[in-house]
Design an enzyme around this catalytic site. Structure first.
Site: not given
Length: 200
Positions: A12, A44, A73-74, A157-159, A179, A184
């Site tokens: 990313n 994995e 990891d988020s 994502g869920y933003d 932001k 986070h």
């Protein structure tokens, strides 16, 4: 100061830019796995926590490259859903799903749930693993709640359904630089910077 190259376990580019802004202050130049010429096989993610998955990604890439490696990891944890989707945030609506499908599923799961019960938090865990085994772990959280509809076009994502505490707009309505001051990942990066200062 001799500069060191560190490898990002993520592909990313957005995350890499954010992490690079911190690590370069400590003589570390970050490059992607692809730039390092590493195998494209995905690690994995079979851990049960953000910490386990973040560490595994960093450790596995460090073993292959024998260089300092950093992994992130988020995900999002919703109170009404007993902390779900959590570590499964990226594949909440199925293995082949996309962000839009994940958001639609979450809104459907919360249909009819009142605002006061829609509390949620974004979580980010960043792990840096050194070839000698030294490990730095930084966790950041951003509390807020899930809105009733998608609003905004920024972020990912869920933003577009996550409204951070103290605000009345979604993360997707924020300018990216704003932001990045309260997210986070921003909190995790601040903690990582503190850990890097301590080891000097």
């Amino acid at each position: 100061m001799e500069r060191k190259t560190i490898i990002a376990a993520t592909r990313n580019k957005h995350k890499i830019v954010e992490i690079d802004a911190i690590t370069k202050k400590f003589g570390m130049d970050i490059i992607s796995r692809d730039e390092a010429g590493l195998p494209k096989d995905e690690v994995e993610e079979d851990g049960t926590t953000f910490e386990e998955n973040s560490y595994k990604k960093a450790y596995e890439i460090m073993k292959i490259s024998n260089r300092i490696t950093i992994a992130d990891d988020s995900g999002i944890c919703v109170d009404y859903l007993d902390g779900a989707p959590g570590i499964y945030s990226a594949r909440y609506a199925g293995e082949e799903c996309d962000d839009a499908a994940n958001r639609l599923k979450m809104l459907a799961e919360l249909e009819g749930v009142p605002a006061e019960k829609r509390g949620a938090k974004y979580v980010c865990v960043i792990t840096m693993v050194f070839p000698d085994g030294e490990t730095l772990v930084a966790r950041g959280e951003c509390r807020g709640h899930i809105g009733f509809e998608e609003i905004g076009t920024n972020g990912f994502g869920y933003d577009s359904i996550f409204i951070p505490e103290g605000y009345d707009i979604t993360f997707a309505e924020f300018e990216p630089e704003d932001k990045n001051k309260i997210s986070h990942r921003a909190e995790a990066l601040i903690k990582l910077e503190e850990l890097l200062k301590e080891r000097k």
